[in-house]
Design a protein around this motif. Structure first.
Motif, PDB file in Angstrom:
ATOM      1  N   ILE A 154      47.379  68.797  19.940  1.00  0.00           N
ATOM      2  CA  ILE A 154      48.439  68.770  20.458  1.00  0.00           C
ATOM      3  C   ILE A 154      48.825  69.971  21.379  1.00  0.00           C
ATOM      4  N   GLY A 155      48.828  70.467  19.988  1.00  0.00           N
ATOM      5  CA  GLY A 155      49.508  72.584  20.308  1.00  0.00           C
ATOM      6  C   GLY A 155      47.781  72.852  22.018  1.00  0.00           C
ATOM      7  N   ILE A 156      47.242  73.038  21.577  1.00  0.00           N
ATOM      8  CA  ILE A 156      46.359  73.755  22.426  1.00  0.00           C
ATOM      9  C   ILE A 156      46.130  72.897  23.842  1.00  0.00           C
ATOM     10  N   ILE A 157      46.153  71.457  23.355  1.00  0.00           N
ATOM     11  CA  ILE A 157      46.766  70.812  25.111  1.00  0.00           C
ATOM     12  C   ILE A 157      47.556  70.697  25.275  1.00  0.00           C
ATOM     13  N   GLY A 158      48.669  70.992  24.854  1.00  0.00           N
ATOM     14  CA  GLY A 158      50.362  71.099  25.205  1.00  0.00           C
ATOM     15  C   GLY A 158      49.903  73.032  25.925  1.00  0.00           C
ATOM     16  N   ALA A 159      49.597  73.729  25.546  1.00  0.00           N
ATOM     17  CA  ALA A 159      49.319  74.635  25.523  1.00  0.00           C
ATOM     18  C   ALA A 159      48.581  74.859  26.930  1.00  0.00           C
ATOM     19  N   LEU A 160      47.412  73.888  26.925  1.00  0.00           N
ATOM     20  CA  LEU A 160      46.238  74.080  28.016  1.00  0.00           C
ATOM     21  C   LEU A 160      47.665  73.886  29.326  1.00  0.00           C
ATOM     22  N   GLY A 161      47.999  72.466  29.371  1.00  0.00           N
ATOM     23  CA  GLY A 161      49.090  71.696  29.981  1.00  0.00           C
ATOM     24  C   GLY A 161      50.218  72.772  30.631  1.00  0.00           C
ATOM     25  N   GLY A 162      50.756  73.360  29.378  1.00  0.00           N
ATOM     26  CA  GLY A 162      51.684  74.900  30.425  1.00  0.00           C
ATOM     27  C   GLY A 162      51.242  75.778  31.313  1.00  0.00           C
ATOM     28  N   ILE A 163      50.107  75.835  31.046  1.00  0.00           N
ATOM     29  CA  ILE A 163      49.675  77.114  31.881  1.00  0.00           C
ATOM     30  C   ILE A 163      48.940  76.346  33.084  1.00  0.00           C
ATOM     31  N   ALA A 164      48.913  75.198  32.960  1.00  0.00           N
ATOM     32  CA  ALA A 164      48.059  74.382  33.858  1.00  0.00           C
ATOM     33  C   ALA A 164      49.532  73.838  35.139  1.00  0.00           C
ATOM     34  N   VAL A 165      50.730  73.662  34.166  1.00  0.00           N
ATOM     35  CA  VAL A 165      52.541  73.487  35.596  1.00  0.00           C
ATOM     36  C   VAL A 165      52.944  75.024  35.877  1.00  0.00           C
ATOM     37  N   PHE A 166      52.561  75.956  35.153  1.00  0.00           N
ATOM     38  CA  PHE A 166      52.840  77.841  35.785  1.00  0.00           C
ATOM     39  C   PHE A 166      52.002  77.585  37.192  1.00  0.00           C
ATOM     40  N   LEU A 167      50.830  77.433  36.350  1.00  0.00           N
ATOM     41  CA  LEU A 167      50.038  77.471  38.057  1.00  0.00           C
ATOM     42  C   LEU A 167      49.968  77.050  39.222  1.00  0.00           C
TER      43      LEU A 167
ATOM     44  N   SER B  70      40.502  78.883  21.244  1.00  0.00           N
ATOM     45  CA  SER B  70      41.143  77.108  20.694  1.00  0.00           C
ATOM     46  C   SER B  70      40.513  76.263  19.549  1.00  0.00           C
ATOM     47  N   SER B  71      39.065  76.582  20.084  1.00  0.00           N
ATOM     48  CA  SER B  71      37.823  76.055  18.554  1.00  0.00           C
ATOM     49  C   SER B  71      37.866  76.619  17.387  1.00  0.00           C
ATOM     50  N   VAL B  72      38.379  78.217  17.551  1.00  0.00           N
ATOM     51  CA  VAL B  72      38.530  79.110  16.229  1.00  0.00           C
ATOM     52  C   VAL B  72      40.065  77.956  15.537  1.00  0.00           C
ATOM     53  N   PHE B  73      40.800  78.210  16.696  1.00  0.00           N
ATOM     54  CA  PHE B  73      42.552  77.540  16.101  1.00  0.00           C
ATOM     55  C   PHE B  73      42.136  76.422  15.660  1.00  0.00           C
ATOM     56  N   PHE B  74      41.326  75.249  15.815  1.00  0.00           N
ATOM     57  CA  PHE B  74      41.114  74.024  15.492  1.00  0.00           C
ATOM     58  C   PHE B  74      39.956  73.710  14.267  1.00  0.00           C
ATOM     59  N   THR B  75      39.093  74.391  13.776  1.00  0.00           N
ATOM     60  CA  THR B  75      38.367  74.603  13.258  1.00  0.00           C
ATOM     61  C   THR B  75      39.128  75.028  11.927  1.00  0.00           C
ATOM     62  N   SER B  76      40.257  75.923  11.976  1.00  0.00           N
ATOM     63  CA  SER B  76      40.399  76.552  10.639  1.00  0.00           C
ATOM     64  C   SER B  76      41.747  75.987  10.175  1.00  0.00           C
ATOM     65  N   SER B  77      42.553  75.342  11.280  1.00  0.00           N
ATOM     66  CA  SER B  77      43.956  74.363  10.634  1.00  0.00           C
ATOM     67  C   SER B  77      43.743  73.175   9.378  1.00  0.00           C
ATOM     68  N   ALA B  78      41.768  73.110   9.007  1.00  0.00           N
ATOM     69  CA  ALA B  78      41.827  71.964   7.571  1.00  0.00           C
ATOM     70  C   ALA B  78      41.799  72.665   7.524  1.00  0.00           C
ATOM     71  N   GLN B  79      41.761  73.630   6.088  1.00  0.00           N
ATOM     72  CA  GLN B  79      42.381  74.504   5.327  1.00  0.00           C
ATOM     73  C   GLN B  79      43.387  74.211   4.899  1.00  0.00           C
ATOM     74  N   THR B  80      43.404  73.832   3.631  1.00  0.00           N
ATOM     75  CA  THR B  80      44.819  73.593   3.574  1.00  0.00           C
ATOM     76  C   THR B  80      45.877  73.721   1.983  1.00  0.00           C
ATOM     77  N   CYS B  81      44.571  73.302   1.175  1.00  0.00           N
ATOM     78  CA  CYS B  81      45.354  74.076  -0.333  1.00  0.00           C
ATOM     79  C   CYS B  81      45.720  75.740  -0.134  1.00  0.00           C
ATOM     80  N   LYS B  82      44.735  76.322   0.467  1.00  0.00           N
ATOM     81  CA  LYS B  82      45.248  77.803   0.307  1.00  0.00           C
ATOM     82  C   LYS B  82      46.406  77.990   0.633  1.00  0.00           C
ATOM     83  N   ASN B  83      47.262  77.690   1.021  1.00  0.00           N
ATOM     84  CA  ASN B  83      48.878  77.325   2.080  1.00  0.00           C
ATOM     85  C   ASN B  83      49.503  76.906   0.555  1.00  0.00           C
ATOM     86  N   GLN B  84      49.173  75.770  -0.816  1.00  0.00           N
ATOM     87  CA  GLN B  84      49.764  75.376  -1.456  1.00  0.00           C
ATOM     88  C   GLN B  84      50.783  76.249  -2.803  1.00  0.00           C
TER      89      GLN B  84
END
Length: 406
Positions: free
Chosen positions: A357-370, A17-31
């Protein structure tokens, strides 16, 4: 096997989650650009949801640029990117040689040059001090893009560049003065054209880096590690094979969140001190409450009674109530932080918000399943225990509450 997978999943979630969170800030390389235009270097600019792409031939001084400004949702706006060859001091726009774009309702975009002589200049069209060619602009998907080729003086390796946006006059559609909010007054930097690195003008870049550090530290600690630790404690302890591993995982997550969160809190206090005139009272108040409650939880750990102690029930109630209140406030304050970033640097940080939001949503989904899965295990375990108890008591001729196993 399932138990091991769950343990690995919860451990991996903290890191991924920390890797995904920090990497999402770079966007110009996708333009990308139409007509197969390609640039050698790009930067996500720290203010106003803007991006700069460029190619620079140092021997000839030819600088090809594409400046993108997102978030332009109406056509009563102007956008400008400029080079200031005279000064790095306030005001940065005075003396700047600007490329201006004005989108129109019919889909076309006007692009022209403007030399900004003083603070009263309203971006009148006129020549600039750099030879220019290929000046054009587009307006698509709420983004204004300016293309141009400038010829810089021999030996130029770095420059001060500024970028702005503003509204047009309702009477004659002429550009009006831009806002003086921090996102506008801070939209400038010293750019190394060769290496692609930037340096703050008047320390702005350093301040923005500290904002980023503050946001990442708090999102990872209070916003991700803290709720992950709660999920571990609530669900993994149901599995007998996870005892006492779940406890140490829980403590590791929560203590790590507390330590990292204190670092984020400290950077926030320093930011508040260095950002005179900028107040986020609700965000700060929630942060103070969070640190207070988390500190109480840490001290409560050292006062935890034994399982068979008569006060253990009350300690459990206290621990759960304070814990869930802390987690709720943590997630809420992360979103308050995103609002603060949006106010100061623009919509580009919505990418971070969406990642969270994606990370918290995934964690919430795991919590609902468990939640469902662990309840099945608990109910099945009670049925087995009741049947065992029923068999023993029945053999002795005593069956409490009739023959029911519930």
């Amino acid at each position: 096997m399932l138990m091991g997978d769950m343990l690995r999943l919860t451990l991996a979630l903290c890191v991924i989650s920390s890797v995904f969170f920090t990497s999402s800030a770079q966007t110009c390389k996708n333009q990308t650009f139409t007509d197969n235009k390609v640039f050698t270097t790009c930067r996500d600019l720290p203010q106003l949801t803007s991006y700069l792409h460029w190619s620079y031939d140092q021997s000839s001084g030819k600088l090809d640029i594409a400046f993108i400004h997102a978030g332009i949702t109406s056509t009563n706006r102007w956008v400008a990117w400029a080079i200031n060859p005279t000064s790095t001091l306030e005001p940065a726009m005075v003396g700047a040689q600007a490329l201006v774009a004005i989108p129109h309702a019919n889909g076309s975009t006007t692009a022209y040059t403007s030399s900004i002589a003083n603070t009263l200049t309203t971006l009148q069209q006129g020549p600039i001090s750099y030879p220019s060619s290929g000046l054009s602009a587009t307006y698509q998907n709420n983004e204004v893009t300016i293309f141009a080729t400038l010829t810089l003086p021999n030996g130029t390796t770095s420059l001060v560049h500024v970028w702005q946006d503003g509204f047009l006059s309702s009477s004659d559609s002429s550009p009006q003065e831009h806002s003086h909010e921090s996102s506008h007054t801070n939209s400038r930097e010293l750019l190394d054209l060769v290496s692609g690195t930037s340096q703050a003008v008047s320390g702005i870049g350093s301040l923005q880096r500290r904002r980023n550090t503050h946001g990442v530290l708090n999102a990872i600690s209070w916003g991700i590690l803290m709720p992950t630790g709660a999920v571990i404690a609530r669900y993994l302890k149901v599995f007998k094979s996870a005892d006492p591993a779940w406890f140490y995982l829980h403590i590791t997550c929560q203590v790590s969140a507390y330590i990292i969160g204190l670092s984020g809190f400290g950077t926030g206090l320093k930011l508040g001190h260095d950002s005179e005139g900028i107040e986020y009272d609700t965000h700060r108040a929630i942060a103070i409450v969070l640190v207070t409650l988390a500190t109480l939880q840490v001290f409560a750990l050292f006062l935890r009674p034994n399982k068979d102690h008569k006060f253990r029930l009350y300690w459990n109630i206290y621990h759960h109530v304070i814990g869930y209140v802390t987690i709720s406030l943590s997630i809420a304050n992360v979103f308050k932080g995103f609002e603060a970033l949006g106010d100061s640097v623009g919509d580009r940080y919505k990418n971070w918000k969406h990642a969270y939001i994606g990370i918290i949503g995934a964690l919430g989904g795991i919590a609902v399943f468990l939640e469902a899965y662990t309840w099945m295990i608990v109910l099945k375990r009670k049925q087995v225990e009741n049947k065992t108890s029923h068999g023993v008591n029945g053999a002795n001729g005593y069956q409490p509450y009739g023959s029911s196993t519930l």
